[in-house]
Structures are given as structure tokens and as C-alpha cells.
Design a protein around this motif. Structure first.
Motif, mmCIF file in Angstrom:
data_model
loop_
_atom_site.group_PDB
_atom_site.id
_atom_site.type_symbol
_atom_site.label_atom_id
_atom_site.label_comp_id
_atom_site.label_asym_id
_atom_site.label_seq_id
_atom_site.Cartn_x
_atom_site.Cartn_y
_atom_site.Cartn_z
ATOM 1 N N LYS A 88 -12.634 3.024 -8.557
ATOM 2 C CA LYS A 88 -11.712 3.581 -7.562
ATOM 3 C C LYS A 88 -11.149 2.475 -6.679
ATOM 4 C CE LYS A 88 -13.577 8.261 -7.137
ATOM 5 N NZ LYS A 88 -14.279 9.192 -6.249
ATOM 6 N N ALA A 89 -12.021 1.579 -6.233
ATOM 7 C CA ALA A 89 -11.572 0.482 -5.375
ATOM 8 C C ALA A 89 -10.639 -0.460 -6.141
ATOM 9 C CB ALA A 89 -12.768 -0.292 -4.834
ATOM 10 N N GLY A 90 -10.976 -0.753 -7.378
ATOM 11 C CA GLY A 90 -10.131 -1.629 -8.184
ATOM 12 C C GLY A 90 -8.772 -1.018 -8.469
ATOM 13 N N TYR A 91 -8.753 0.272 -8.733
ATOM 14 C CA TYR A 91 -7.495 0.967 -8.996
ATOM 15 C C TYR A 91 -6.610 0.970 -7.751
ATOM 16 C CZ TYR A 91 -4.277 4.567 -10.657
ATOM 17 O OH TYR A 91 -3.149 5.244 -11.025
ATOM 18 N N ALA A 92 -7.221 1.216 -6.591
ATOM 19 C CA ALA A 92 -6.451 1.207 -5.343
ATOM 20 C C ALA A 92 -5.901 -0.191 -5.065
ATOM 21 C CB ALA A 92 -7.326 1.672 -4.184
ATOM 22 N N GLN A 93 -6.689 -1.222 -5.314
ATOM 23 C CA GLN A 93 -6.232 -2.600 -5.096
ATOM 24 C C GLN A 93 -5.092 -2.946 -6.063
ATOM 25 O OE1 GLN A 93 -7.118 -4.747 -2.709
ATOM 26 N NE2 GLN A 93 -5.622 -6.187 -3.494
ATOM 27 N N ALA A 94 -5.208 -2.516 -7.304
ATOM 28 C CA ALA A 94 -4.148 -2.784 -8.279
ATOM 29 C C ALA A 94 -2.847 -2.091 -7.883
ATOM 30 C CB ALA A 94 -4.587 -2.327 -9.670
ATOM 31 N N GLN A 95 -2.947 -0.859 -7.392
ATOM 32 C CA GLN A 95 -1.742 -0.154 -6.943
ATOM 33 C C GLN A 95 -1.094 -0.895 -5.776
ATOM 34 O OE1 GLN A 95 -3.117 3.839 -6.142
ATOM 35 N NE2 GLN A 95 -1.981 4.624 -7.898
ATOM 36 N N ALA A 96 -1.893 -1.369 -4.843
ATOM 37 C CA ALA A 96 -1.350 -2.100 -3.689
ATOM 38 C C ALA A 96 -0.697 -3.404 -4.139
ATOM 39 C CB ALA A 96 -2.458 -2.382 -2.681
ATOM 40 N N ASP A 97 -1.315 -4.101 -5.082
ATOM 41 C CA ASP A 97 -0.738 -5.351 -5.589
ATOM 42 C C ASP A 97 0.595 -5.102 -6.295
ATOM 43 O OD1 ASP A 97 -2.897 -6.739 -4.615
ATOM 44 O OD2 ASP A 97 -3.897 -6.953 -6.563
ATOM 45 N N ILE A 98 0.654 -4.060 -7.098
ATOM 46 C CA ILE A 98 1.893 -3.749 -7.828
ATOM 47 C C ILE A 98 3.000 -3.364 -6.863
ATOM 48 C CG2 ILE A 98 2.940 -2.065 -9.395
ATOM 49 C CD1 ILE A 98 0.283 -2.113 -10.959
ATOM 50 N N GLN A 99 2.670 -2.575 -5.858
ATOM 51 C CA GLN A 99 3.682 -2.163 -4.879
ATOM 52 C C GLN A 99 4.194 -3.373 -4.100
ATOM 53 O OE1 GLN A 99 2.370 0.798 -2.129
ATOM 54 N NE2 GLN A 99 4.410 1.143 -1.295
ATOM 55 N N ALA A 100 3.298 -4.268 -3.705
ATOM 56 C CA ALA A 100 3.719 -5.471 -2.980
ATOM 57 C C ALA A 100 4.605 -6.346 -3.858
ATOM 58 C CB ALA A 100 2.498 -6.255 -2.513
ATOM 59 N N PHE A 101 4.254 -6.472 -5.133
ATOM 60 C CA PHE A 101 5.055 -7.274 -6.052
ATOM 61 C C PHE A 101 6.442 -6.664 -6.251
ATOM 62 C CE2 PHE A 101 6.443 -8.236 -10.426
ATOM 63 C CZ PHE A 101 6.559 -9.609 -10.304
ATOM 64 N N GLN A 102 6.517 -5.347 -6.371
ATOM 65 C CA GLN A 102 7.814 -4.685 -6.544
ATOM 66 C C GLN A 102 8.679 -4.841 -5.302
ATOM 67 O OE1 GLN A 102 6.683 -0.705 -7.627
ATOM 68 N NE2 GLN A 102 6.684 -1.157 -9.822
ATOM 69 N N GLU A 103 8.079 -4.725 -4.121
ATOM 70 C CA GLU A 103 8.851 -4.895 -2.887
ATOM 71 C C GLU A 103 9.353 -6.336 -2.762
ATOM 72 O OE1 GLU A 103 6.230 -3.647 0.215
ATOM 73 O OE2 GLU A 103 6.465 -1.516 -0.257
ATOM 74 N N GLU A 104 8.504 -7.294 -3.119
ATOM 75 C CA GLU A 104 8.908 -8.695 -3.064
ATOM 76 C C GLU A 104 10.041 -8.980 -4.052
ATOM 77 O OE1 GLU A 104 6.918 -12.937 -4.256
ATOM 78 O OE2 GLU A 104 5.632 -11.448 -3.317
#
Length: 98
Positions: A40-56
């Protein structure tokens, strides 16, 4: 007396077997819960990383589009091109003409 020691040994073996089974169940349950929480923690971290990358990426694309659309920052591709390149050739071929 021998039957008493065999009976005592059998009770001890049953108790040890129960302790081992309970220990295995406890270790298995702890492993399962650890995996569940870790996933669960890894999935949440991956979602946050992907969202940050898309915004960047979106911000970089917007900045690049703004730079290319601005005519004052764009380089003139025709800079240094002469209007009529045959004028030079005409003067070289006929030096007496003004």
C-alpha cells in the motif's frame, strides 16, 4: 515408572508441536501484514511520483511552447540571406558596368 515418562514425553512433544505451529502462524501473519502495508505504501509513493513527473513534464512543455511562440526570442532562419544573390555574379562578370 516407565509409562509415566513416556506419557510426560508425549505431553511435552504435543506442547512443543503446538508452540511450533503457533509460531509459524504468527510469523506467517506478520509477514502477510507487512507485505500488505508495504504494498500500500509503495503504491501510494509510486502514484505520487508519477503525478509529480506528469506535472513537471506538462510545465516543461508549456514553457517550451511559450518560448517557441514568442517571436522576439525565436531565431530568424533567414538572417544573413541576400535578396538577390545574382547581383554579385553580375558585378564579377561585368566589372565595367556601374
Amino acid at each position: 515408572m516407565p509409562p509415566l515418562s513416556l506419557e510426560h514425553s508425549a505431553n511435552f512433544n504435543k506442547k512443543m508441536l503446538m508452540v511450533i505451529i503457533i509460531a509459524i502462524i504468527a510469523v506467517g501473519g506478520a509477514f502477510y501484514l507487512g507485505q500488505l502495508n508495504g504494498n500500500k505504501a509503495g503504491y501510494a509513493q509510486a502514484q505520487a511520483d508519477i503525478q509529480a513527473f506528469q506535472e513537471e513534464s506538462a510545465q516543461k512543455a508549456a514553457n517550451d511552447a511559450a518560448k517557441s511562440a514568442n517571436p522576439f526570442q525565436a531565431v530568424n532562419p533567414l538572417e544573413g540571406v541576400e535578396a538577390n544573390p545574382f547581383e554579385k555574379v553580375k558585378k564579377v562578370l561585368n566589372p565595367f558596368e556601374n
